[in-house]
Design an enzyme around this catalytic site. Structure first.
Site, mmCIF file in Angstrom:
data_model
loop_
_atom_site.group_PDB
_atom_site.id
_atom_site.type_symbol
_atom_site.label_atom_id
_atom_site.label_comp_id
_atom_site.label_asym_id
_atom_site.label_seq_id
_atom_site.Cartn_x
_atom_site.Cartn_y
_atom_site.Cartn_z
ATOM 1 N N GLU A 224 -12.754 -5.127 -1.843
ATOM 2 C CA GLU A 224 -12.018 -4.072 -1.521
ATOM 3 C C GLU A 224 -11.837 -3.911 -0.003
ATOM 4 O O GLU A 224 -12.542 -3.710 0.753
ATOM 5 C CB GLU A 224 -12.651 -2.752 -1.962
ATOM 6 C CG GLU A 224 -12.957 -2.463 -3.474
ATOM 7 C CD GLU A 224 -11.730 -2.289 -3.983
ATOM 8 O OE1 GLU A 224 -10.759 -2.314 -3.695
ATOM 9 O OE2 GLU A 224 -11.917 -2.810 -5.251
ATOM 10 N N CYS A 258 -9.876 3.024 4.840
ATOM 11 C CA CYS A 258 -9.038 1.740 4.560
ATOM 12 C C CYS A 258 -7.585 2.237 3.672
ATOM 13 O O CYS A 258 -6.746 1.508 3.855
ATOM 14 C CB CYS A 258 -9.895 0.924 3.631
ATOM 15 S SG CYS A 258 -10.458 1.667 1.997
#
Length: 478
Positions: A224, A258
């Protein structure tokens, strides 16, 4: 007292990590298929511990950051974990049930099913930006799938790590869940352990090293990562509405997310209106600017200095920087509100790398084709945001532009969807977790074909060329 019982739930060096891994592997071999009741008990215990420690976690994150909004922690770290636990507990029985599949005429009579088995020991590498959600979230899924877990926490959140250690130690023995701490050398050694699966959340650059280390053990990885997630403001949407839907996703955790909007594409004739409206709405949300208790600090001096350097680089190359409030920075406390960066070019550092902070380039465009071409020629991002009320445009961008995930008329909230996968694509990551897809990621879907006393397999064994074989081949090769 057994060797396992003497293990600490926390490890800080290679021998301790290896000892814990061996103990978890041995414990898994002794119980390779935990029952629904065992998994449910673990998840309920984790939920109780999390709720008991929520205040301590808020205080610890505030200490680690210098100032971390308690609501940022509650909303973005703790609430998602509680929601995920509730969702998982509701659906786990159905996920664990073997799936019946069709054997087909050629294999008849036979029964075919897919059995979902735990993988074994899962490694979880946690970043500093959401250390609760990004440690306990994967752990919830790993436990639901019947695994054991070792969690490498960030060295930049020591106070939070202490609370997480206490939380986990209150409910789990180290042969089930263990915590690893240490600097970059320990993180590298952790990634090189022979896990049955490794989940890493962090930068694309570090993700490459993690994948390289895991490859030596053929350890499957879920990465991720991040990237430059664009926000496209379409010409049809009112600017106040577009800003309202966008601004929280860039303000939460001071943009240290993110999936935070990394740059905004706005129609050229609405550029100035967007800038003015963004400042107006930001000041309404954070009336004291950098002194607002609701606005989180940059995590540490290193990250703050990086952002300052990138701002200086942009200004030196002709960009115009617009703070969203007169009280814009506190260098002593490494606090910085959102700064809009205008008149950018592709060479400045802000446009080369993921920003991961409260800086937001605003880029005008003259046609949607121009804006979409810009998005498509960039590496595929973790998130894509579209602000538009036009159904045809929504459909076009949903189906023709790649990203790990997407929000239409919103930002970052897609990550909170329990019943949907989350994951990147290309340089923004690989694999999925959350919901059922997370359960599948941490499970081995094993096909099992079963026959009784009679089997048609004998009909196709040598010697070849019999009339029945010819008839069967003629029938199936049609």
């Amino acid at each position: 007292m057994t060797a396992i019982e003497t293990l600490p739930i926390q490890a800080t060096d290679r021998p301790q990590m290896q000892a814990i891994l061996h103990a978890q592997q041995a414990a898994f071999r002794a119980n390779p298929m935990p029952s629904l009741e065992q998994r449910t008990h673990q998840l309920k215990a984790l939920k109780a511990a999390l709720l008991n420690h929520k205040t301590a976690l808020c205080e610890a994150l505030n200490q680690d950051y210098g100032r971390r909004s308690h609501h940022d922690t509650l909303i973005a770290d703790i609430l998602p974990c509680v929601a995920q636990l509730n969702y998982t507990l509701k659906h786990l029985k159905k996920w664990m049930k073997p799936a019946r599949r069709h054997a087909g005429l050629m294999l008849t009579p036979a029964k075919v099913e897919v059995v979902y088995q735990p993988l074994g020991v899962v490694g979880i590498v946690v970043p500093w930006n959401f250390p609760v959600m990004l440690s306990l979230g994967p752990l919830i899924t790993a436990l639901a799938a019947g695994n054991r877990a070792m969690i490498k926490l960030s060295e930049f959140t020591p106070a939070t790590n202490q609370v997480l250690r206490d939380l986990l130690a209150s409910q789990f023995e180290p042969e089930t869940v263990a915590v690893i701490e240490g600097e970059a050398d320990i993180a590298a050694a952790f990634s090189a352990l022979p896990f049955d699966h490794l989940l890493f959340t962090g930068s694309t650059q570090v993700g490459r090293h993690v994948m390289r280390a895991a490859a030596d053990n053929l350890t499957p990885v879920t990465l991720e990562l991040g990237g430059k997630s664009p926000a496209l403001i379409a010409p049809d949407i009112p600017i106040p509405l577009a800003v309202e839907r966008l601004i929280y996703g860039k303000s939460l955790n001071a943009g240290q997310i993110c999936v935070a909007p990394d740059y905004v594409l706005v129609p050229a004739d609405q550029h100035d209106a967007f800038v003015a409206e963004y400042q107006k709405q930001f000041q309404a949300m954070y009336p004291q600017g950098v002194a607002s208790n609701d606005f989180t600090s940059v995590i540490n001096r290193k990250q703050y200095d990086r952002l300052r350097a990138w701002l200086a680089d942009a200004e030196q190359q002709g960009a115009k920087v617009i703070p969203c409030h007169p009280e814009a920075r506190d260098d002593e406390q490494h606090r910085m509100i959102t700064h809009l960066v205008l008149e950018t070019n592709e060479q400045i550092q802000l446009m080369q790398e993921e920003i991961f902070g409260p800086l937001l380039p605003v880029i005008p465009y003259h046609s949607l084709d121009e804006a979409l071409a810009r998005i498509r020629r960039q590496p595929r991002p973790l998130a894509l945001y579209l602000m538009s009320l036009d159904p045809a445009l929504q459909q076009q961008i949903k189906t023709t532009t790649h990203a790990g995930g997407m929000c239409i008329n919103d930002a970052v909230f897609h990550v909170a969807a329990d019943d949907a996968p989350f994951g990147g694509i290309g340089p923004s990551g690989m694999g999925h977790y959350h919901g059922k897809e997370g359960f599948l990621t941490f499970s081995k879907a094993k096909t099992v074909l079963s026959r009784g006393k009679f089997s048609t397999g004998k009909l196709i064994t040598p010697p070849y060329g019999g009339w029945l074989q010819k008839l069967m081949l003629a029938f199936f090769l049609r």
